[in-house]
Design a protein around this motif. Structure first.
Motif, mmCIF file in Angstrom:
data_model
loop_
_atom_site.group_PDB
_atom_site.id
_atom_site.type_symbol
_atom_site.label_atom_id
_atom_site.label_comp_id
_atom_site.label_asym_id
_atom_site.label_seq_id
_atom_site.Cartn_x
_atom_site.Cartn_y
_atom_site.Cartn_z
ATOM 1 N N THR A 85 0.839 -1.203 0.000
ATOM 2 C CA THR A 85 0.000 0.000 0.000
ATOM 3 C C THR A 85 0.873 1.252 0.000
ATOM 4 O OG1 THR A 85 -1.757 -1.169 1.187
ATOM 5 C CG2 THR A 85 -1.806 1.244 1.241
ATOM 6 N N LEU A 87 -0.470 -2.853 -7.428
ATOM 7 C CA LEU A 87 0.974 -2.609 -7.490
ATOM 8 C C LEU A 87 1.628 -3.568 -8.472
ATOM 9 C CD1 LEU A 87 3.285 -0.918 -6.108
ATOM 10 C CD2 LEU A 87 3.626 -2.911 -4.625
ATOM 11 N N LYS A 127 8.615 6.696 -11.491
ATOM 12 C CA LYS A 127 8.056 5.369 -11.740
ATOM 13 C C LYS A 127 7.869 4.544 -10.466
ATOM 14 C CE LYS A 127 7.893 5.816 -16.213
ATOM 15 N NZ LYS A 127 6.588 5.829 -16.927
ATOM 16 N N GLY A 128 8.122 5.153 -9.324
ATOM 17 C CA GLY A 128 7.938 4.429 -8.073
ATOM 18 C C GLY A 128 9.244 3.876 -7.525
ATOM 19 N N LYS A 187 2.585 1.741 -3.387
ATOM 20 C CA LYS A 187 1.634 2.299 -4.368
ATOM 21 C C LYS A 187 1.470 3.797 -4.155
ATOM 22 C CE LYS A 187 -1.263 2.028 -7.750
ATOM 23 N NZ LYS A 187 -0.790 1.667 -9.113
ATOM 24 N N ARG A 188 1.501 4.196 -2.900
ATOM 25 C CA ARG A 188 1.423 5.623 -2.580
ATOM 26 C C ARG A 188 2.630 6.357 -3.152
ATOM 27 N NH1 ARG A 188 2.123 7.982 3.539
ATOM 28 N NH2 ARG A 188 1.613 10.160 3.133
ATOM 29 N N TRP A 189 3.837 5.778 -3.034
ATOM 30 C CA TRP A 189 5.036 6.398 -3.590
ATOM 31 C C TRP A 189 4.921 6.541 -5.106
ATOM 32 C CZ3 TRP A 189 8.668 2.409 -0.822
ATOM 33 C CH2 TRP A 189 8.621 2.636 0.566
ATOM 34 N N GLU A 190 4.368 5.502 -5.718
ATOM 35 C CA GLU A 190 4.217 5.531 -7.182
ATOM 36 C C GLU A 190 3.271 6.657 -7.597
ATOM 37 O OE1 GLU A 190 3.205 2.383 -10.791
ATOM 38 O OE2 GLU A 190 2.271 2.106 -8.817
ATOM 39 N N ARG A 191 2.166 6.804 -6.871
ATOM 40 C CA ARG A 191 1.196 7.862 -7.202
ATOM 41 C C ARG A 191 1.778 9.251 -6.983
ATOM 42 N NH1 ARG A 191 -3.750 4.773 -4.132
ATOM 43 N NH2 ARG A 191 -4.499 3.531 -5.920
ATOM 44 N N MET A 192 2.720 9.349 -6.017
ATOM 45 C CA MET A 192 3.356 10.638 -5.734
ATOM 46 C C MET A 192 4.473 10.957 -6.723
ATOM 47 S SD MET A 192 3.593 10.468 -1.556
ATOM 48 C CE MET A 192 4.260 12.126 -1.421
ATOM 49 N N GLY A 193 4.793 9.981 -7.570
ATOM 50 C CA GLY A 193 5.846 10.215 -8.567
ATOM 51 C C GLY A 193 7.251 10.111 -8.007
#
Length: 387
Positions: free
Chosen positions: A196, A241, A211-212, A199-205
């Protein structure tokens, strides 16, 4: 031909022998009971006095004074005792000292066992409450960096537990979780929480070109079962993810399991990144490792600490790095704490590391702040189990 005894005569003979045997045992018990209730004969006054100073006499013997010297010294105090009598007194005193020591050790061991059992029960009870309430357990993330650029190439998720006002070390509570069977539920919680967050890191760029950042979770040998692949697949699909953003770290104890190679191959085939942790301290042999589907070898901090101080440590690390490269694997140095260690590692061909030189394990919010300030790394193509 000898005449056989009738069966009833044999039985009478056996019964007679048993009666005699029981009679002798009864007489012996009666004699011992009489001895127990009879006070011992009084010791001569001289012997009684010497028993009172036996510890001092033993101390003199320990310092090198012979029995002959002690007998002579005692005679000058009008205490006449033979060599055999003195040695017998000293032997009794030594046996008494040994018995007293054994009793102390036994009492101490009993107390330690009681304390350890109580502590184990306390930890197990606390873990069960934490899993029910969802409070106390937390993941910290330690960055894994490229030493040449400082860019973050991944993060290891490390479980922390606060039981009331006490922070309990993983070294203490993980074994309890494994023995109690709680490790499966805790491991499932760690996996979902880490995915989880990734996935948050990926959404934050965050990460290379937005790319996460790949997150790695540690697997206990107790979690290694046929349903493990399905459990991981289910979490990745629920969270959304990519498999390229999740890694699993195993210890060398996994390699002792009969079905380890099959399960590792299945996990690897899904696209998960597999690392072997604390390499060089356990069960592995090079031939076994070369046959496993591993992506990264993590070099144990015990070797890293000695870099620059012990030539042997440098030789071991160089061998591990060379072997990994020949097998097409990466290496991550664990526990890098000094710039000197980092420089030696780079000269030996290792470019990836984690340790306090770069960052300690950080709570999720602090890790995000750290990652935002880190240089960007190269982009990687994502893959998904749920595509």
């Amino acid at each position: 031909m000898p005449q056989e005894k009738p069966m009833n005569m044999e039985l009478r003979l056996v019964g007679h022998e048993d009666d005699q045997h029981n009679s002798v045992i009864g007489k012996i018990k009666h004699l011992l009971e009489e001895i127990e209730t009879t006070p011992p004969p009084p010791l001569p006054a001289t012997h009684s006095a010497l028993m009172g100073v036996s510890n001092q006499l033993l101390a003199l013997r320990d310092k090198g004074f012979s029995s002959e010297w002690l007998v002579l010294a005692l005679s000058q105090c009008d205490i006449n005792v033979s060599m055999d009598e003195l040695n017998n007194i000293l032997r009794q005193a030594l046996l008494a000292r040994m018995r007293a020591y054994e009793e102390k050790v036994e009492i101490s061991l009993r107390r330690c066992h009681v304390k350890a059992s109580a502590r184990t029960e306390f930890i197990e009870r606390g873990l069960r409450n934490a899993m029910k309430s969802g409070e106390g357990l937390q993941l910290h993330y330690q960055p894994q960096v490229d030493m040449r650029t400082g860019s973050i190439i991944g993060a290891e998720a490390l479980l922390r537990w606060r039981n009331g006002s006490e922070f309990v070390s993983p070294v203490e509570f993980i074994p309890v979780a494994e023995e109690s069977g709680l490790i499966e539920d805790i491991g499932a919680w760690v996996l979902r929480e880490a995915c989880t967050e990734a996935k948050r890191w990926e959404r934050m760029g965050l990460g290379g070109h937005g790319k996460g950042i790949k997150v790695s979770v540690n697997l206990s040998v107790k979690q290694f079962s046929d349903r493990l692949v399905g459990d991981i697949h289910g979490v990745l699909c629920d969270v959304g993810l990519s498999t390229k953003l999740l890694g699993v770290e195993i210890t060398e104890s996994f390699l002792a399991e009969n079905n380890s190679q099959h399960l590792l191959q299945t996990l690897h085939d899904t696209g998960l990144h597999i690392s072997i942790d604390d390499f060089g301290t356990g069960y592995s042999c090079l031939s076994r490792v070369s046959a496993l589907p591993l992506d990264t070898i993590k070099i144990d901090r015990a070797f890293i600490i000695e870099l620059g101080r012990s030539p042997g440590a440098g030789a071991v690390v160089q061998t591990l790095i060379s072997m990994a490269h020949k097998l097409g694997m990466n290496t991550i140095a664990e526990g890098v704490e000094t710039q000197q260690q980092a420089e030696v590692l780079q000269r030996l061909g290792c470019t990836l590391a984690q340790g306090y030189l770069y960052a300690k394990p950080l709570p999720a919010s602090e890790f995000i702040s750290f990652a935002k300030g880190a240089p960007a790394g190269p982009a990687k193509q994502a893959n998904s189990l749920c595509a």
